[in-house]
Design a protein around this motif. Structure first.
Motif, PDB file in Angstrom:
ATOM      1  N   THR A  51       0.848  -1.194   0.000  1.00 27.34           N
ATOM      2  CA  THR A  51       0.000   0.000   0.000  1.00 27.34           C
ATOM      3  C   THR A  51       0.886   1.247   0.000  1.00 27.34           C
ATOM      4  N   PRO A  52       0.345   2.404  -0.397  1.00 27.84           N
ATOM      5  CA  PRO A  52       1.144   3.634  -0.387  1.00 27.84           C
ATOM      6  C   PRO A  52       1.577   3.998   1.034  1.00 27.84           C
ATOM      7  N   LEU A  53       2.615   4.800   1.120  1.00 22.63           N
ATOM      8  CA  LEU A  53       3.027   5.315   2.418  1.00 22.63           C
ATOM      9  C   LEU A  53       1.988   6.304   2.933  1.00 22.63           C
ATOM     10  N   PRO A  54       1.867   6.462   4.248  1.00 23.30           N
ATOM     11  CA  PRO A  54       0.925   7.456   4.769  1.00 23.30           C
ATOM     12  C   PRO A  54       1.200   8.838   4.193  1.00 23.30           C
ATOM     13  N   GLY A  55       0.116   9.532   3.795  1.00 28.83           N
ATOM     14  CA  GLY A  55       0.226  10.851   3.179  1.00 28.83           C
ATOM     15  C   GLY A  55       0.204  10.809   1.671  1.00 28.83           C
ATOM     16  N   GLU A  56       0.400   9.640   1.089  1.00 30.86           N
ATOM     17  CA  GLU A  56       0.395   9.523  -0.363  1.00 30.86           C
ATOM     18  C   GLU A  56      -1.009   9.209  -0.870  1.00 30.86           C
ATOM     19  N   ALA A  57      -1.200   9.343  -2.178  1.00 32.33           N
ATOM     20  CA  ALA A  57      -2.493   9.063  -2.792  1.00 32.33           C
ATOM     21  C   ALA A  57      -2.814   7.576  -2.684  1.00 32.33           C
ATOM     22  N   GLY A  58      -4.072   7.280  -2.384  1.00 35.76           N
ATOM     23  CA  GLY A  58      -4.496   5.899  -2.253  1.00 35.76           C
ATOM     24  C   GLY A  58      -4.795   5.554  -0.802  1.00 35.76           C
ATOM     25  N   VAL A  59      -4.920   4.264  -0.551  1.00 35.51           N
ATOM     26  CA  VAL A  59      -5.267   3.775   0.788  1.00 35.51           C
ATOM     27  C   VAL A  59      -4.028   3.173   1.431  1.00 35.51           C
ATOM     28  N   SER A  60      -3.513   3.834   2.449  1.00 40.01           N
ATOM     29  CA  SER A  60      -2.365   3.329   3.211  1.00 40.01           C
ATOM     30  C   SER A  60      -2.880   2.525   4.398  1.00 40.01           C
ATOM     31  N   VAL A  61      -2.224   1.414   4.700  1.00 42.66           N
ATOM     32  CA  VAL A  61      -2.697   0.507   5.751  1.00 42.66           C
ATOM     33  C   VAL A  61      -1.595   0.286   6.781  1.00 42.66           C
ATOM     34  N   LEU A  62      -1.957   0.422   8.056  1.00 41.51           N
ATOM     35  CA  LEU A  62      -1.044   0.162   9.168  1.00 41.51           C
ATOM     36  C   LEU A  62      -1.648  -0.919  10.057  1.00 41.51           C
ATOM     37  N   TYR A  63      -0.815  -1.898  10.441  1.00 41.97           N
ATOM     38  CA  TYR A  63      -1.221  -2.927  11.388  1.00 41.97           C
ATOM     39  C   TYR A  63      -0.580  -2.635  12.744  1.00 41.97           C
ATOM     40  N   GLY A  64      -1.263  -3.078  13.809  1.00 42.50           N
ATOM     41  CA  GLY A  64      -0.684  -2.947  15.142  1.00 42.50           C
ATOM     42  C   GLY A  64      -1.246  -4.014  16.068  1.00 42.50           C
ATOM     43  N   ARG A  65      -0.462  -4.424  17.027  1.00 42.35           N
ATOM     44  CA  ARG A  65      -0.881  -5.487  17.945  1.00 42.35           C
ATOM     45  C   ARG A  65      -1.877  -4.967  18.978  1.00 42.35           C
ATOM     46  N   ARG A  66      -2.784  -5.851  19.378  1.00 38.27           N
ATOM     47  CA  ARG A  66      -3.844  -5.492  20.320  1.00 38.27           C
ATOM     48  C   ARG A  66      -3.467  -5.791  21.774  1.00 38.27           C
ATOM     49  N   ALA A  67      -2.717  -6.888  22.021  1.00 35.95           N
ATOM     50  CA  ALA A  67      -2.485  -7.311  23.404  1.00 35.95           C
ATOM     51  C   ALA A  67      -1.026  -7.528  23.747  1.00 35.95           C
ATOM     52  N   SER A  68      -0.222  -7.979  22.810  1.00 34.03           N
ATOM     53  CA  SER A  68       1.160  -8.346  23.116  1.00 34.03           C
ATOM     54  C   SER A  68       2.133  -7.314  22.577  1.00 34.03           C
ATOM     55  N   PHE A  69       3.398  -7.427  23.001  1.00 34.61           N
ATOM     56  CA  PHE A  69       4.481  -6.553  22.545  1.00 34.61           C
ATOM     57  C   PHE A  69       4.109  -5.071  22.674  1.00 34.61           C
ATOM     58  N   GLY A  70       3.679  -4.720  23.870  1.00 33.07           N
ATOM     59  CA  GLY A  70       3.352  -3.333  24.161  1.00 33.07           C
ATOM     60  C   GLY A  70       1.961  -2.904  23.759  1.00 33.07           C
ATOM     61  N   ALA A  71       1.253  -3.728  22.995  1.00 31.91           N
ATOM     62  CA  ALA A  71      -0.128  -3.430  22.567  1.00 31.91           C
ATOM     63  C   ALA A  71      -0.277  -1.994  22.069  1.00 31.91           C
ATOM     64  N   PRO A  72       0.489  -1.578  21.052  1.00 32.41           N
ATOM     65  CA  PRO A  72       0.383  -0.183  20.595  1.00 32.41           C
ATOM     66  C   PRO A  72      -1.001   0.189  20.071  1.00 32.41           C
ATOM     67  N   PHE A  73      -1.761  -0.797  19.526  1.00 33.49           N
ATOM     68  CA  PHE A  73      -3.105  -0.526  19.017  1.00 33.49           C
ATOM     69  C   PHE A  73      -4.176  -1.051  19.969  1.00 33.49           C
TER      70      PHE A  73
END
Length: 306
Positions: free
Chosen positions: A136-158
């Motif tokens: 997917t494009p980088l954030p800020g670029e044209a199109g749909v950029s997608v970021l994944y993040g963990r819910r419970a483990s490894f600091g649970a950033p998301f």
């Protein structure tokens, strides 16, 4: 008594019986080792079950607590590196290699600040922090950029991403500048009713549960700042899709498990033949390092958004 009578008396005395040698004792039969009792078998099984339970509890402690310490340490190092690159306008673009820090994510509504986003979404990449889906494009670029993040483990950033509401602001800083997004839709992969029609978006994906994830939560945000030029993207592997895992980690799990058995046997033999405490002081740090790597590879077998 005359001499003749003395000789006759001596000759008449009965002779001493010949001495008899004692009969040889029968050879001792070899001792037969006693058969293991039911109590010893049950005790051995109990020790084995206890060690297995300890290993499982240790993995739970690693997954929910110690993995967060590991992620925080990695984040601190990557943030210092990426901040210097952003200041010198040398931050990576154009599909850097997986694991490379490439953006800084801020979501004030849920208290997420200065979270470093790495390139790639494999389980190993997401152990470092949120990851950018490489096709997917980088954030800020044209199109749909997608970021994944963990819910419970490894600091649970998301861990708090599902709490986002329409109108909340998301800021992503890359080598191209600061991209500003506004949340439009919060949904999940089971029931996709609403669709964001905006051409330029940011999607945040995380697991639906911090216990047993079965699908993923999706947050759609619309780009409200200037659109940047498209950079190159690349294909992804099955381990990088939502809720994917890394089956190759199973081989490493087996290797580290075998290493743990070898270290345990060596430690037991050393403790029984030499001094216990010196043997333990040498073996225990090695065993802990082996267990840590074993846990890290077991975690790679879990869904990457968990």
């Amino acid at each position: 008594m005359t001499a003749v009578e003395s000789e006759q008396a001596e000759s008449a005395r009965p002779a001493d019986p010949p001495s008899e040698e004692p009969a040889p004792k029968p050879a001792a039969k070899p001792a037969v080792p006693p058969a293991p009792s039911a109590g010893s078998i049950v005790g051995g099984l109990g020790i084995g079950v206890s060690l297995l339970a300890l290993l499982v509890l240790g993995f739970a402690g690693f997954l929910y607590f110690l993995s967060g310490v590991q992620e925080a340490r990695q984040q601190t190092t990557m943030y210092a590196t990426l901040r210097g690159e952003l200041g010198q306008a040398t931050a990576p673009l154009n599909s850097p290699k997986p694991g490379t820090p490439m953006a800084i994510l801020n979501i004030p509504a849920i208290g997420l600040y200065n979270e470093v986003v790495v390139q790639g979404t494999s389980p190993e990449n997401l152990e470092l922090g949120p990851g950018h889906l490489r096709d997917t494009p980088l954030p800020g670029e044209a199109g749909v950029s997608v970021l994944y993040g963990r819910r419970a483990s490894f600091g649970a950033p998301f861990g708090r991403v599902p709490r986002l509401a329409p109108g909340d602001e998301i800021l992503v800083t890359t080598g191209q500048g600061v991209a500003k997004y506004q949340v439009k839709i919060v949904g999940d992969s089971r029931d996709r009713i609403l669709v964001n029609p905006a051409p330029n978006q940011l999607m945040l994906l995380t697991a639906d549960s911090d216990l047993i994830p079965s699908h993923y939560i999706e947050v759609d945000a619309t780009l409200v700042s200037t659109t940047e030029t498209d950079a190159r993207s690349t294909a992804v592997t099955p381990s990088e899709v939502a809720l994917g895992n890394d089956p190759n980690a199973l081989i490493l799990c087996m290797a580290w498990g075998l290493a743990l058995v070898i270290v345990s046997v060596v430690g037991t033999v050393a403790a029984s033949r030499w001094a216990k405490w010196p043997a333990y002081m040498v073996v225990v740090p090695i065993a802990l390092a082996v267990v840590w790597n074993l846990y890290a590879n077991i975690a790679a077998l879990l869904p990457n958004l968990y």
